[in-house]
Design a protein around this motif. Structure first.
Motif, PDB file in Angstrom:
ATOM      1  N   LEU A   1       0.436   7.075   0.736  1.00 18.79           N
ATOM      2  CA  LEU A   1      -0.324   6.322  -0.187  1.00 18.79           C
ATOM      3  C   LEU A   1      -0.075   6.650  -1.666  1.00 18.79           C
ATOM      4  CD1 LEU A   1      -3.829   6.901   1.532  1.00 18.79           C
ATOM      5  CD2 LEU A   1      -2.761   4.864   1.521  1.00 18.79           C
ATOM      6  N   PRO A   2      -0.395   5.678  -2.482  1.00 20.02           N
ATOM      7  CA  PRO A   2       0.069   6.178  -3.908  1.00 20.02           C
ATOM      8  C   PRO A   2      -0.508   7.243  -4.619  1.00 20.02           C
ATOM      9  CG  PRO A   2      -0.526   3.639  -3.582  1.00 20.02           C
ATOM     10  CD  PRO A   2      -1.077   4.354  -2.437  1.00 20.02           C
ATOM     11  N   LYS A   3       0.053   8.012  -5.573  1.00 10.86           N
ATOM     12  CA  LYS A   3      -0.463   9.361  -5.956  1.00 10.86           C
ATOM     13  C   LYS A   3      -0.675  10.364  -5.352  1.00 10.86           C
ATOM     14  CE  LYS A   3      -2.295   6.221  -9.888  1.00 10.86           C
ATOM     15  NZ  LYS A   3      -3.343   5.825 -10.478  1.00 10.86           N
TER      16      LYS A   3
ATOM     17  N   ALA B   1      -2.194  10.369  -2.479  1.00  8.09           N
ATOM     18  CA  ALA B   1      -3.611  10.221  -2.149  1.00  8.09           C
ATOM     19  C   ALA B   1      -3.600  10.772  -0.672  1.00  8.09           C
ATOM     20  CB  ALA B   1      -4.377   8.751  -2.262  1.00  8.09           C
TER      21      ALA B   1
ATOM     22  N   LEU C   1      -7.146  10.801   3.813  1.00  8.34           N
ATOM     23  CA  LEU C   1      -7.204  10.916   2.516  1.00  8.34           C
ATOM     24  C   LEU C   1      -7.441  12.496   2.147  1.00  8.34           C
ATOM     25  CD1 LEU C   1      -9.543   8.377   1.176  1.00  8.34           C
ATOM     26  CD2 LEU C   1      -7.324   8.171   1.378  1.00  8.34           C
TER      27      LEU C   1
ATOM     28  N   ALA D   1      -8.777  12.740  -3.794  1.00  9.03           N
ATOM     29  CA  ALA D   1      -7.889  11.752  -4.057  1.00  9.03           C
ATOM     30  C   ALA D   1      -8.532  10.510  -4.398  1.00  9.03           C
ATOM     31  CB  ALA D   1      -6.988  11.649  -2.819  1.00  9.03           C
ATOM     32  N   ASP D   2      -7.746   9.549  -4.986  1.00  9.21           N
ATOM     33  CA  ASP D   2      -8.410   8.201  -5.409  1.00  9.21           C
ATOM     34  C   ASP D   2      -7.389   7.174  -4.819  1.00  9.21           C
ATOM     35  OD1 ASP D   2     -10.915   8.460  -7.343  1.00  9.21           O
ATOM     36  OD2 ASP D   2      -9.406   9.791  -8.109  1.00  9.21           O
ATOM     37  N   VAL D   3      -7.643   6.265  -4.180  1.00 10.69           N
ATOM     38  CA  VAL D   3      -6.855   5.316  -3.801  1.00 10.69           C
ATOM     39  C   VAL D   3      -7.609   3.743  -4.007  1.00 10.69           C
ATOM     40  CG1 VAL D   3      -7.696   5.348  -1.284  1.00 10.69           C
ATOM     41  CG2 VAL D   3      -5.269   4.259  -1.978  1.00 10.69           C
ATOM     42  N   THR D   4      -6.699   2.704  -4.427  1.00 13.28           N
ATOM     43  CA  THR D   4      -7.179   1.362  -4.520  1.00 13.28           C
ATOM     44  C   THR D   4      -6.560   0.614  -3.165  1.00 13.28           C
ATOM     45  OG1 THR D   4      -7.551   1.471  -6.899  1.00 13.28           O
ATOM     46  CG2 THR D   4      -7.228  -0.771  -5.800  1.00 13.28           C
ATOM     47  N   LEU D   5      -7.261   0.104  -2.281  1.00 15.22           N
ATOM     48  CA  LEU D   5      -6.635  -0.798  -0.996  1.00 15.22           C
ATOM     49  C   LEU D   5      -6.633  -2.107  -1.320  1.00 15.22           C
ATOM     50  CD1 LEU D   5      -8.601   1.090   1.655  1.00 15.22           C
ATOM     51  CD2 LEU D   5      -6.449   1.629   1.042  1.00 15.22           C
TER      52      LEU D   5
ATOM     53  N   ASP E   1     -12.003   0.415  -4.281  1.00 14.20           N
ATOM     54  CA  ASP E   1     -11.647   1.792  -4.954  1.00 14.20           C
ATOM     55  C   ASP E   1     -12.094   2.792  -4.034  1.00 14.20           C
ATOM     56  OD1 ASP E   1     -10.032   0.870  -6.947  1.00 14.20           O
ATOM     57  OD2 ASP E   1     -11.657   0.555  -8.100  1.00 14.20           O
TER      58      ASP E   1
ATOM     59  N   HIS F   1     -12.729   7.076  -3.545  1.00 15.12           N
ATOM     60  CA  HIS F   1     -12.672   8.485  -3.957  1.00 15.12           C
ATOM     61  C   HIS F   1     -13.055   9.443  -2.702  1.00 15.12           C
ATOM     62  CE1 HIS F   1     -12.427  11.878  -6.291  1.00 15.12           C
ATOM     63  NE2 HIS F   1     -13.613  12.290  -6.139  1.00 15.12           N
TER      64      HIS F   1
END
Length: 289
Positions: A154-156, A158, A188, A192-196, A237, A239
Motif C-alpha cells: 500500500l502507498p506510504k 501503510a 494495515l 497508517a493512512d490509506v486512501t482506497l 480514507d 486510518h
C-alpha cells in the motif's frame, strides 16, 4: 469524490454451524436485501480456540444452489469435500471458492491435523449471488493457495493488500467470477493512512476483522464491524488506530429479485421450492464445468 457512509453493522450474537464453526453473521440479504448486491451474506467464524481432539469437528453433507461460497482462512485449517469430487485442505491465507450454481452437496470439517493439535481458529465465509442466467450453471471449485494470491504494498508503507478477486494497483486476483467483483484482504500497520480507490457504481463494504479503524471524517469501526458505502463516489480514507485487518468487498449490483430459503438463493419462490424438491428426490446436483 469521496464515498459517503450509509451505515455500520455488527452482530454480537454467535451461533454454531455444526460443532466446528462458531459464527457471527455480519451481514445478510435477509436484512439488507438489494443494498448489498451482489453479496448475500458474510459469516465470521471465531476467533475461537479449540482443544485437541480425535473427533471430526465441522458440518456434514448439506446442499447449496444459486450462488457461490468464498472461504478465507486466517487461523486453523478447513477440509472440504463435495458431490462433484472436489476437495482439499486450506490453511492460513488460502481461499476456497465454490460455485454451487445448479447444485452442489458438500461438507466442511476441520482438517485431521488441526483437530489433533487444536489451537486458534478464525475464518470468514462470503456468499456471492449469481445472476439468473447463471444460477443453474454447472457447479465448480477453485482452490486458491496463498502462494497464488498477489500481494500489493500500500502507498506510504501503510501495509499490504492481497488481491483475491478483481484488480488493485495493477495486480489481478486469481479468482474467476461471473460478475465484476473485488475481494481484497488488507493488513494495515498501526497509525497508517490509506486512501482506497473503489469502482464507481459498485456496492462497496469494508469489513473490519481485527483492530480498530477510523473511516472518512471520523467514523469509527472495530473488529466484526461492517461499513457500507454508497455506490456513487470513488475514494474512501481509512486510518488504522492500531494494526488492523480489513476485507474490502466491491461488486457490480445484480438488479434481480432475491428469494432465499436456507441453502437455496434463487429469483422466485417457485425456484426455491423446485430446489428443495430436486434435493429431496435426488435430482439436485448438476454436472461440473
Amino acid at each position: 469524490m469521496a464515498k459517503k457512509i450509509l451505515g455500520r453493522y455488527s452482530n454480537e450474537r454467535q451461533h454454531w454451524v455444526g460443532d466446528g464453526f462458531p459464527v457471527r453473521s455480519l451481514f445478510s440479504y435477509n436484512t439488507l436485501g438489494a443494498h448489498i448486491s451482489p453479496f448475500l451474506l458474510l459469516d465470521y467464524a471465531g476467533p475461537h480456540t479449540f482443544e485437541p481432539t480425535d473427533k471430526r469437528r465441522g458440518v456434514g453433507r448439506h446442499p447449496h444452489r444459486g450462488f457461490e461460497t468464498v472461504t478465507i482462512v486466517y487461523e486453523g485449517e478447513v477440509e472440504h469435500r463435495d458431490s462433484a469430487g472436489n476437495g482439499g485442505v486450506i490453511g492460513p491465507g488460502d481461499v476456497q471458492w465454490m460455485t454451487a450454481a445448479g447444485g452442489i452437496i458438500h461438507e466442511e470439517y476441520h482438517s485431521p491435523g488441526f483437530a489433533r493439535t487444536g489451537g486458534p481458529f478464525r475464518m470468514v465465509q462470503l456468499w456471492v449471488n449469481l445472476p439468473a442466467k447463471h444460477k443453474m450453471a454447472p457447479g465448480g471449485y477453485q482452490g486458491i493457495p496463498r502462494a497464488d494470491i498477489p500481494v500489493v504494498p500500500l502507498p506510504k508503507g501503510a501495509g499490504k493488500a492481497r488481491i483475491i478477486a478483481g484488480e488493485y494497483r495493477g495486480a489481478k486476483g486469481p479468482a474467476k467470477t461471473f460478475t465484476p467483483i473485488n475481494v481484497w484482504d488488507l493488513a494495515l500497520k498501526a497509525d497508517a493512512d490509506v486512501t482506497l480507490d473503489l469502482p464507481v457504481g459498485h456496492t462497496a463494504m469494508l469489513v473490519v476483522l481485527a483492530g480498530h479503524v477510523t473511516i472518512g471524517d471520523g467514523h469509527a469501526a472495530g473488529a466484526a464491524d461492517v461499513v457500507l458505502l454508497e455506490r456513487d463516489g470513488r475514494d474512501v480514507d481509512v486510518h488504522a488506530d492500531g494494526e488492523a485487518t480489513l476485507l474490502i468487498l466491491t461488486g457490480e449490483p445484480i438488479d434481480e429479485p432475491i428469494v432465499g430459503y436456507g441453502p437455496f438463493v434463487m429469483n422466485t419462490e417457485a425456484e426455491v421450492r423446485q430446489a428443495a424438491e430436486d434435493f429431496n428426490t435426488g435430482r439436485f446436483v448438476t454436472p461440473t464445468a
